[in-house]
Design an enzyme around this catalytic site. Structure first.
Site, PDB file in Angstrom:
ATOM      1  N   ASN A  18      15.311  68.462 -39.484  1.00  0.00           N
ATOM      2  CA  ASN A  18      14.862  67.776 -40.972  1.00  0.00           C
ATOM      3  C   ASN A  18      15.882  66.797 -41.279  1.00  0.00           C
ATOM      4  OD1 ASN A  18      14.124  66.713 -43.134  1.00  0.00           O
ATOM      5  ND2 ASN A  18      14.125  68.533 -44.171  1.00  0.00           N
ATOM      6  N   TRP A  19      15.862  65.682 -40.618  1.00  0.00           N
ATOM      7  CA  TRP A  19      16.923  64.492 -40.769  1.00  0.00           C
ATOM      8  C   TRP A  19      16.789  64.119 -42.141  1.00  0.00           C
ATOM      9  CZ3 TRP A  19      16.449  60.774 -35.884  1.00  0.00           C
ATOM     10  CH2 TRP A  19      17.083  61.247 -34.964  1.00  0.00           C
ATOM     11  N   LYS A  20      15.780  64.423 -43.153  1.00  0.00           N
ATOM     12  CA  LYS A  20      15.945  63.646 -44.347  1.00  0.00           C
ATOM     13  C   LYS A  20      15.992  62.330 -44.245  1.00  0.00           C
ATOM     14  CE  LYS A  20      17.252  68.241 -45.902  1.00  0.00           C
ATOM     15  NZ  LYS A  20      18.133  69.243 -46.807  1.00  0.00           N
ATOM     16  N   HIS A 105       8.570  70.361 -49.293  1.00  0.00           N
ATOM     17  CA  HIS A 105      10.025  70.742 -49.064  1.00  0.00           C
ATOM     18  C   HIS A 105      10.474  70.532 -50.373  1.00  0.00           C
ATOM     19  CE1 HIS A 105      14.200  70.291 -48.524  1.00  0.00           C
ATOM     20  NE2 HIS A 105      14.239  70.687 -47.124  1.00  0.00           N
ATOM     21  N   GLU A 107      13.047  69.550 -51.851  1.00  0.00           N
ATOM     22  CA  GLU A 107      13.573  68.243 -52.371  1.00  0.00           C
ATOM     23  C   GLU A 107      12.502  67.495 -52.997  1.00  0.00           C
ATOM     24  OE1 GLU A 107      15.893  67.009 -48.904  1.00  0.00           O
ATOM     25  OE2 GLU A 107      17.357  68.664 -49.435  1.00  0.00           O
ATOM     26  N   GLU A 174      12.780  78.822 -47.062  1.00  0.00           N
ATOM     27  CA  GLU A 174      14.183  77.922 -47.555  1.00  0.00           C
ATOM     28  C   GLU A 174      14.663  78.422 -48.819  1.00  0.00           C
ATOM     29  OE1 GLU A 174      14.602  74.434 -44.665  1.00  0.00           O
ATOM     30  OE2 GLU A 174      13.793  73.669 -46.345  1.00  0.00           O
ATOM     31  N   GLY A 180      21.736  73.109 -47.540  1.00  0.00           N
ATOM     32  CA  GLY A 180      22.976  71.996 -47.853  1.00  0.00           C
ATOM     33  C   GLY A 180      24.302  72.341 -48.521  1.00  0.00           C
ATOM     34  N   SER A 213      21.279  75.905 -44.513  1.00  0.00           N
ATOM     35  CA  SER A 213      22.875  75.825 -43.758  1.00  0.00           C
ATOM     36  C   SER A 213      22.603  76.489 -42.278  1.00  0.00           C
ATOM     37  CB  SER A 213      23.575  76.676 -44.812  1.00  0.00           C
ATOM     38  OG  SER A 213      23.703  75.956 -46.202  1.00  0.00           O
TER      39      SER A 213
HETATM   40  P1  PGA Z   1      20.426  72.322 -44.488  1.00  0.00           P
HETATM   41  O1  PGA Z   1      18.673  71.720 -44.902  1.00  0.00           O
HETATM   42  O2  PGA Z   1      20.320  72.769 -43.065  1.00  0.00           O
HETATM   43  O3  PGA Z   1      21.141  71.120 -44.548  1.00  0.00           O
HETATM   44  O4  PGA Z   1      20.870  73.394 -45.272  1.00  0.00           O
HETATM   45  C1  PGA Z   1      17.849  72.470 -44.500  1.00  0.00           C
HETATM   46  C2  PGA Z   1      16.440  71.799 -45.221  1.00  0.00           C
HETATM   47  O5  PGA Z   1      16.584  71.322 -46.298  1.00  0.00           O
HETATM   48  O6  PGA Z   1      15.533  71.915 -44.382  1.00  0.00           O
END
Ligand code: PGA
Length: 251
Positions: A18-20, A105, A107, A174, A180, A213
């Site tokens: 997931n490159w966001k 997600h 976010e 998640e 993150g 992470s």
């Molecule tokens: P991360 O993000 O691997 O940077 O913790 C995972 C995600 O948000 O899908």
């Protein structure tokens, strides 16, 4: 070559990046140059997906066409078209060769007002157009500390999955506190929660990923867990060597 012998249908293994909001088109192509050659000996039973910003989908679709890496978007609207400034619909994604889409997600839920109701509408629209959604669920640190992890996730599943086809679905567990932060959930604890998620499904063969992470240093232990069918990877999917090591985890 690895063999998974089982009497029940084998669950798919899905490693998704997931490159966001990272990478221009040029940066995306540069990533592929380093990444694709490292997948030549990846076992066939692993699906590798890149979920990239809308602006990079067209370019990557051309470069990935016919290859083993599939393309995903990071959101999708429930209508096919209309006055929804800033949104993108499922037919717009499928036209350019997108197969997967991340929905719900944390976010999006936290910063952009996504609710279980809109998550549910997005999931159904994605499936109606032949996309496979990756539904994200997970608890905050406060919810975990209050002992509300299970109740919260069960509530998300109950609302998000109304009318959703579980034969065309991936779920990502998640824990928000692990995203993150470098503070990975213990693999055995992720395995426990994912087992509970599976117990709530009508189709027990839905692939369920862990996300939060995930790194080259912990992927082998994560994938050794019996309930975990893959990973949704943010930060560590941005570097070719690191994401290749994750896709090529040692079983
Ligand atoms: P991360 O993000 O691997 O940077 O913790 C995972 C995600 O948000 O899908």
């Amino acid at each position: 070559m690895s063999w998974r012998i089982s009497l029940s249908p084998v669950r798919k293994i899905v490693l998704a990046g997931n490159w966001k909001m990272h990478k221009t088109q040029a940066e995306a192509l540069e990533f592929l140059k380093g990444f694709l050659p490292q997948l030549e000996n990846t076992p066939d039973d692993r699906d590798a997906i890149l979920c990239v910003p809308y602006t990079a989908l067209g370019t990557l679709s051309k470069s990935l066409h016919g290859g083993r890496v599939r393309l995903g978007a990071q959101n999708v609207h429930w209508e096919e078209n209309g006055a929804f400034t800033g949104e993108v619909s499922a037919p717009m994604l499928t036209e350019i060769g997108v197969d997967y889409v991340v929905v719900g997600h944390s976010e999006r839920r936290e910063y952009f007002g996504e609710t279980d109701e809109t998550v549910n509408r997005r999931l159904k629209a994605a499936q109606a157009h032949g996309l496979t959604p990756i539904l994200c669920v997970g608890e905050t640190k406060a919810q975990r500390d209050a002992g509300e992890t299970e109740a919260h996730i069960f509530s998300q599943l109950e609302k998000d999955l109304v009318g959703v086809d579980q034969n065309n679905l991936i779920i990502a567990y998640e824990p928000i506190w692990a995203i993150g932060t470098g503070d990975t959930c213990e693999a055995t604890e992720a395995n426990r929660v994912i087992g509970l998620i599976r117990s709530k499904l009508t189709n027990p063969n839905v692939p369920i990923q862990y996300g939060g992470s995930v790194k080259p240093g912990n992927i082998d232990e994560i994938m050794a867990q019996s309930e975990i069918d893959g990973a949704l990877v943010g930060g560590a999917s941005l570097e070719p060597d690191s994401f290749a090591r994750i896709v090529n985890y040692k079983a």
